[in-house]
Design a protein around this motif. Structure first.
Motif, PDB file in Angstrom:
ATOM      1  N   UNK A 162       0.811  -1.212   0.000  1.00  0.00           N
ATOM      2  CA  UNK A 162       0.000   0.000   0.000  1.00  0.00           C
ATOM      3  C   UNK A 162       0.845   1.264   0.000  1.00  0.00           C
ATOM      4  N   UNK A 163       2.135   1.136   0.290  1.00  0.00           N
ATOM      5  CA  UNK A 163       3.055   2.269   0.292  1.00  0.00           C
ATOM      6  C   UNK A 163       2.501   3.406   1.149  1.00  0.00           C
ATOM      7  N   UNK A 164       2.665   4.662   0.691  1.00  0.00           N
ATOM      8  CA  UNK A 164       2.187   5.832   1.427  1.00  0.00           C
ATOM      9  C   UNK A 164       1.334   6.691   0.501  1.00  0.00           C
ATOM     10  N   UNK A 165       0.360   7.426   1.060  1.00  0.00           N
ATOM     11  CA  UNK A 165      -0.429   8.322   0.194  1.00  0.00           C
ATOM     12  C   UNK A 165       0.437   9.448  -0.353  1.00  0.00           C
ATOM     13  N   UNK A 166       0.027   9.985  -1.475  1.00  0.00           N
ATOM     14  CA  UNK A 166       0.725  11.127  -2.051  1.00  0.00           C
ATOM     15  C   UNK A 166       0.678  12.306  -1.090  1.00  0.00           C
TER      16      UNK A 166
ATOM     17  N   UNK B 276     -13.608   9.273  -3.492  1.00  0.00           N
ATOM     18  CA  UNK B 276     -12.586   9.248  -4.536  1.00  0.00           C
ATOM     19  C   UNK B 276     -11.204   9.013  -3.938  1.00  0.00           C
ATOM     20  N   UNK B 277     -10.892   9.718  -2.849  1.00  0.00           N
ATOM     21  CA  UNK B 277      -9.586   9.572  -2.208  1.00  0.00           C
ATOM     22  C   UNK B 277      -9.355   8.147  -1.739  1.00  0.00           C
ATOM     23  N   UNK B 278     -10.384   7.521  -1.147  1.00  0.00           N
ATOM     24  CA  UNK B 278     -10.249   6.145  -0.667  1.00  0.00           C
ATOM     25  C   UNK B 278     -10.082   5.161  -1.816  1.00  0.00           C
ATOM     26  N   UNK B 279     -10.932   5.262  -2.822  1.00  0.00           N
ATOM     27  CA  UNK B 279     -10.936   4.275  -3.897  1.00  0.00           C
ATOM     28  C   UNK B 279      -9.667   4.351  -4.741  1.00  0.00           C
ATOM     29  N   UNK B 280      -9.219   5.550  -5.023  1.00  0.00           N
ATOM     30  CA  UNK B 280      -8.015   5.678  -5.844  1.00  0.00           C
ATOM     31  C   UNK B 280      -6.791   5.199  -5.076  1.00  0.00           C
ATOM     32  N   UNK B 281      -6.738   5.475  -3.768  1.00  0.00           N
ATOM     33  CA  UNK B 281      -5.599   4.988  -2.985  1.00  0.00           C
ATOM     34  C   UNK B 281      -5.646   3.471  -2.824  1.00  0.00           C
TER      35      UNK B 281
ATOM     36  N   UNK C  45       2.618   6.895  -3.337  1.00  0.00           N
ATOM     37  CA  UNK C  45       3.921   7.489  -3.651  1.00  0.00           C
ATOM     38  C   UNK C  45       4.728   6.589  -4.588  1.00  0.00           C
ATOM     39  N   UNK C  46       4.662   5.286  -4.365  1.00  0.00           N
ATOM     40  CA  UNK C  46       5.430   4.376  -5.220  1.00  0.00           C
ATOM     41  C   UNK C  46       4.924   4.395  -6.650  1.00  0.00           C
ATOM     42  N   UNK C  47       3.611   4.197  -6.819  1.00  0.00           N
ATOM     43  CA  UNK C  47       3.052   4.107  -8.171  1.00  0.00           C
ATOM     44  C   UNK C  47       2.896   5.470  -8.836  1.00  0.00           C
TER      45      UNK C  47
END
Length: 393
Positions: free
Chosen positions: A225-229, A246-251, A262-264
């Motif tokens: 899951x890495x880290x959020x942008x 939107x924030x939940x689904x895209x993350x 951050x990774x992707x």
């Protein structure tokens, strides 16, 4: 201009001055002034923009076969000309086009296979999680307030529901770590509730808190899951359910680790940027080293390098935007197309565009008068000398 020619012109000019002075005495006319030497007249012209082409013009118009127009410049003017030449835009060569095409192809391929590249990177990073270093960082970062996963803040996407894992909100994260109190936002039927959960480990100094936060984030970064942008967690605090969803689904993504993080969204896309930078910079510096023995670049060569980078990155940017738009139109989960936008390349492209515009403005401001002025001045000198010679007995 060739020194022999200048000396000959100077000699003829001195003879012309002598004739004019004699005529002045005979006519009692003090208004007749000596004609300046050709070198002085060329120096007073003060024009550099056409100096690189003036030799050919002189050869064609006068039949001179060995001409060095720069020799007519004073030392100060020569320095100014060298500075102007260093700033002047260099034309592209065939090898520049080939290298830009190669770099653009690499960027396009990286965009086309961006999901595969991110998946491979995700597997590589997952292997680091079992190393002793990452395990020690996990142990150091335990029982921190930012890792609260109680009711309403748990699940695989818990990192996007509070500020603790957001690189764009360090003050809020460090405050939680030092105070040992988790803070977050919960929503109940559109009503916002500020949540506080005390009882976590406290940290005395800001330096220690910063070190623990860095270790905790590094250990979380290698997970799927890495880290959020940076700043992404702010979307969860906006009083608009659509944006929070939107924030939940895209993350979260369509599968574990396939969302935008951050990774992707930053690290994997940066591979295309680094590849393009490496190809273009290697080409430009290698050519400079072959030509001069030094890989350093002049101002004009740096401008050419940035032009090549601008063109190559533009290919990657267009490919990423095109892929994002296409997938948003045809895929059932159109919002996930956002992850295909190569943000690092777009940022780099914007910086290069600003620099290119600044250089173009500087070249315009530094433009010198046309060298036709110099040629006209030389023509007039020749006419004056010829007229004086005709007066000789």
């Amino acid at each position: 201009m060739d020194e022999t020619i200048l000396r000959n012109l100077d000699t003829q000019s001195r003879r012309l001055r002598e004739i004019e002075e004699e005529l002045g005495r005979l006519m009692d006319d003090d208004a007749i002034r000596p004609v300046a030497t050709p070198r002085e007249r060329v120096a007073r012209a003060g024009s550099y923009a056409g100096l690189t082409q003036v030799n050919d013009a002189l050869r064609g118009a006068r039949g001179w076969t060995d001409v060095d127009a720069a020799a007519a410049l004073t030392a100060v003017q020569q320095d100014a000309f060298d500075a102007w030449r260093d700033r002047e835009r260099l034309p592209w060569a065939i090898d520049d086009l080939v290298v830009v095409g190669l770099a653009g192809a690499v960027g396009f391929a990286a965009t086309w296979f961006d999901a595969d590249l991110d998946r491979a990177l995700r597997r590589r990073l997952a292997g680091l999680k079992d190393t002793e270093l990452i395990r020690s960082w996990e142990r150091d970062g335990r029982r921190l307030a930012i890792d609260h996963t109680g009711p309403g803040f748990g699940g695989p996407d818990h990192r996007v529901r509070s500020s603790g894992h957001d690189l764009g909100r360090p003050i809020a994260a460090l405050r939680q770590i030092r105070d040992g109190v988790f803070t977050g936002v919960a929503w109940d039927d559109g009503i916002r509730h500020d949540v506080e959960r005390p009882g976590f480990r406290t940290v005395g100094s800001l330096t220690e808190a910063l070190g623990l936060w860095a270790k905790h984030l590094a250990a979380d970064f290698v997970t799927p899951m890495s880290l959020p942008l940076p700043g992404w967690t702010l979307l969860y605090e906006i009083p608009h359910r659509g944006l929070r969803k939107f924030a939940h689904e895209v993350y979260r993504g369509t599968e574990l680790g396939a969302g935008l993080n951050i990774r992707s969204g930053a690290v994997s896309p940066s591979l295309a940027l680094l590849a393009t930078e490496t190809i273009i910079r290697t080409h430009v510096h290698a050519r400079a080293a072959v030509r001069t023995g030094n890989s350093g670049l002049t101002a004009s060569e740096e401008a050419l390098r940035d032009e090549l980078l601008l063109s190559a990155h533009a290919v990657t940017a267009v490919a990423s935007m095109g892929k994002a738009v296409a997938r948003s139109l045809v895929m059932p989960t159109g919002k996930m197309a956002l992850r295909h936008v190569n943000v690092p390349v777009l940022l780099r492209l914007g910086m290069l565009a600003v620099d290119a515009r600044g250089r173009a403005r500087a070249r315009t401001d530094a433009a010198a008068p046309d060298w036709n002025t110099v040629l006209t001045e030389l023509d007039r000198i020749d006419a004056d000398i010829a007229a004086g010679l005709n007066l000789l007995p």
